[in-house]
Enzyme design. Structure first.
Site, PDB file in Angstrom:
ATOM      1  N   GLU A 138     -19.905   4.490  29.275  1.00 23.45           N
ATOM      2  CA  GLU A 138     -20.904   3.701  30.010  1.00 23.45           C
ATOM      3  C   GLU A 138     -20.308   2.975  31.207  1.00 23.45           C
ATOM      4  OE1 GLU A 138     -23.060   2.118  26.039  1.00 23.45           O
ATOM      5  OE2 GLU A 138     -20.882   2.161  26.292  1.00 23.45           O
ATOM      6  N   VAL A 169     -16.323  -2.478  26.211  1.00 28.57           N
ATOM      7  CA  VAL A 169     -15.708  -3.363  27.198  1.00 28.57           C
ATOM      8  C   VAL A 169     -14.923  -4.456  26.483  1.00 28.57           C
ATOM      9  CG1 VAL A 169     -16.181  -4.987  29.072  1.00 28.57           C
ATOM     10  CG2 VAL A 169     -17.548  -2.907  28.848  1.00 28.57           C
ATOM     11  N   GLY A 170     -13.755  -4.819  27.020  1.00 27.71           N
ATOM     12  CA  GLY A 170     -13.027  -5.958  26.481  1.00 27.71           C
ATOM     13  C   GLY A 170     -11.562  -5.707  26.286  1.00 27.71           C
ATOM     14  N   GLY A 193     -24.623   0.263  24.087  1.00 27.81           N
ATOM     15  CA  GLY A 193     -24.653   1.706  23.855  1.00 27.81           C
ATOM     16  C   GLY A 193     -23.914   2.131  22.613  1.00 27.81           C
ATOM     17  N   LYS A 203     -12.136 -17.516  14.635  1.00 22.11           N
ATOM     18  CA  LYS A 203     -12.178 -18.984  14.550  1.00 22.11           C
ATOM     19  C   LYS A 203     -10.963 -19.531  13.803  1.00 22.11           C
ATOM     20  CE  LYS A 203     -16.250 -19.512  16.541  1.00 22.11           C
ATOM     21  NZ  LYS A 203     -16.426 -20.201  17.846  1.00 22.11           N
TER      22      LYS A 203
END
Length: 503
Positions: A293, A269-270, A387, A407
């Protein structure tokens, strides 16, 4: 609302969330539905958090063991954590309040491969499950449940819990009927048999969740949306990572290791994951399949335009706009999306058989390809392994992706030695940053190190890492996987001391 509760006996058990929460006692183990902010109970956890806070004000202890499918939402993880009501939590989590309390040592947290949670529960490693709180779209006349937007570990919690509370959420579309595939053919060793799934779109089970109506002690009616945040549009760094990976797939096609339809895709995800999905569409790929997933907005786009033929998952992870698109065109998606229990979506047997291409993010990798997906400086958990390990260990290709720095350049994502290992060098095939891609297959440790330094490290850190490696090759105790132990974690310590890994 009662039209969604077709079982007369269960309709008689309707009550509000406060009365349902009163059925849960301190010290209980509670299995909750929910996976990445979809399909979690919306009302009872909030009422339970209030009850816990009231008990604490009276000086009474009240904490629970909370088991879920993965991360949930502020109304569940956040509310219970703020109330001081969680004693133990597993598996994956992402709530800021919950994370902070775990890292302060106030909550015991067990990070676990998502594909292993169900069998841990079945083997008894998690103890007795007292109550399951499960969101459903509807209750059928025979008591079975029409699942909502995630399945996760719901089957396991329903099978094992002594008592069950069902939240029936009117906001979940009835058009979900027929989209789920619940497999009831698992067994304990040595009685296990092969799972009869040969293609991501195969349906091998039932569209509904079984539950003994006698175990249901409360039915709560709700009308609330899933809480899933928006992901920012892919930035230039994410697009460059995606481009490297898509070009790598093209290379694998040219040399005959992949076909034009690739292999079933698993995507984390992302923003980077969404950039890769967009890159596949822009690269002209068609007729692909996903065995993964979560289904994100990017996968809906690919299903709509034919890039994806079929997607199998355990949950949705859609933005509000994605939810609107899904509900508006649910008939289009009904036969092209299958939602399964996570013990199936993340099952090593199926991942190995299908030959999945795993694409996951990471915090950092080291010279030799060991990957840290979960911790900052080896000690502070971020979210969890999710997962990624299920797919990295068992897939045809395991690809890990990250920007080369974080960062504002103070942190290098490629370090001499990772501060925490989630995926060993033996499970990592490809490392990708915006700088380039290192194909680690068939390479010895020193060869892997040279490939990662040449292709993945940011120019600001490349001389430092090359210097470390050269000195390690010369001075280390052993020459197979060269390390200078006094320096191996010095980059992390320097960041903690000064705010930068730069020398």
């Amino acid at each position: 609302m009662s039209g969604r509760i077709a079982h007369a006996g269960l309709a008689a058990l309707r009550m509000d969330a406060d009365h349902a929460a009163a059925l849960i006692a301190p010290g209980m183990t509670v299995g909750m539905s929910g996976f990445t902010g979809a399909g979690y109970p919306k009302a009872v956890p909030l009422a339970l958090a209030t009850r816990i806070s009231d008990a604490h004000e009276r000086g009474e202890p009240f904490r629970l063991r909370v088991l879920t499918g993965a991360s949930t939402a502020p109304e569940l993880d956040g509310a219970l954590a703020r109330a001081g009501g969680i004693d133990f939590r597993l598996p994956y989590q992402s709530d800021p309040e919950l994370r902070a309390r775990i890292n302060r040592g106030e909550i015991e947290y067990m990070d676990l491969h998502l594909g292993h949670v169900a069998q841990y529960a079945l083997f008894g490693f998690l103890g007795r499950i007292d109550v399951a709180i499960i969101e459903a779209t509807a209750i059928l006349a025979d008591g079975r449940l029409l699942p909502s937007t995630s399945i996760g570990n719901n089957k396991t919690w329903l099978d094992l819990a002594d008592k069950v509370i069902v939240e029936v959420n009117q906001r979940q579309p009835l058009g979900l009927d027929g989209m789920h595939d619940i497999y009831y053919g698992t067994a304990m060793p040595p009685d296990r048999k092969p799972i009869p799934l040969l293609h991501p779109g195969d349906r091998i089970g039932e569209p509904y969740l079984r539950v003994d109506p006698a175990k249901i002690v409360a039915v709560v009616e709700t009308d609330a949306p899933d809480r899933i945040g928006r992901f920012s549009p892919p930035d230039d760094v994410s697009k460059r990572i995606a481009a490297h990976l898509v070009e790598f797939f093209r290379h694998e096609i040219r040399v005959g290791r992949l076909s034009e339809r690739l292999l079933p895709l698993q995507s984390g995800v992302g923003n980077i994951a969404n950039a890769v999905l967009a890159g596949l569409r822009e690269g002209g790929f068609r007729g692909l399949n996903a065995f993964t997933e979560v289904i994100q907005d990017g996968m809906l786009d690919l299903l709509a335009d034919g890039t994806l033929e079929m997607a199998s998952a355990t949950s949705f992870s859609l933005s509000p706009e994605g939810v609107d698109e899904f509900v508006r065109n649910i008939e289009r998606y009904r036969n092209r999306i299958v939602l399964r229990p996570q013990e199936m979506s993340n099952h090593g047997e199926l991942i190995r058989r299908l030959g999945c291409i795993a694409m996951n993010g990471m915090v950092e990798a080291d010279l030799y390809g060991n990957v840290n997906s979960t911790h900052v400086a080896g000690s502070s958990i971020i979210n969890g392994i999710g997962g990624s390990g299920d797919f990295a260990r068992n897939g045809f290709l395991s690809c890990f992706m990250t920007p080369s720095t974080a960062k504002g350049g103070a942190i290098s994502a490629i370090v001499p030695m990772v501060s925490h290992v989630d995926h060993t060098e033996h499970d990592v095939a490809v490392v990708v940053t915006e700088q380039g891609l290192a194909d680690l297959r068939g390479l010895s440790p020193k060869q892997r190190a040279r490939a990662i330094i040449a292709h993945c490290v940011h120019p600001d850190y490349r001389p430092m890492l090359a210097d470390y490696f050269e000195r390690a090759c010369r001075d280390s105790f052993g020459k197979h996987t060269p390390h200078l132990l006094p320096e191996a974690l010095s980059w992390h310590q320097r960041y903690l001391n000064t705010g930068s890994m730069r020398a």
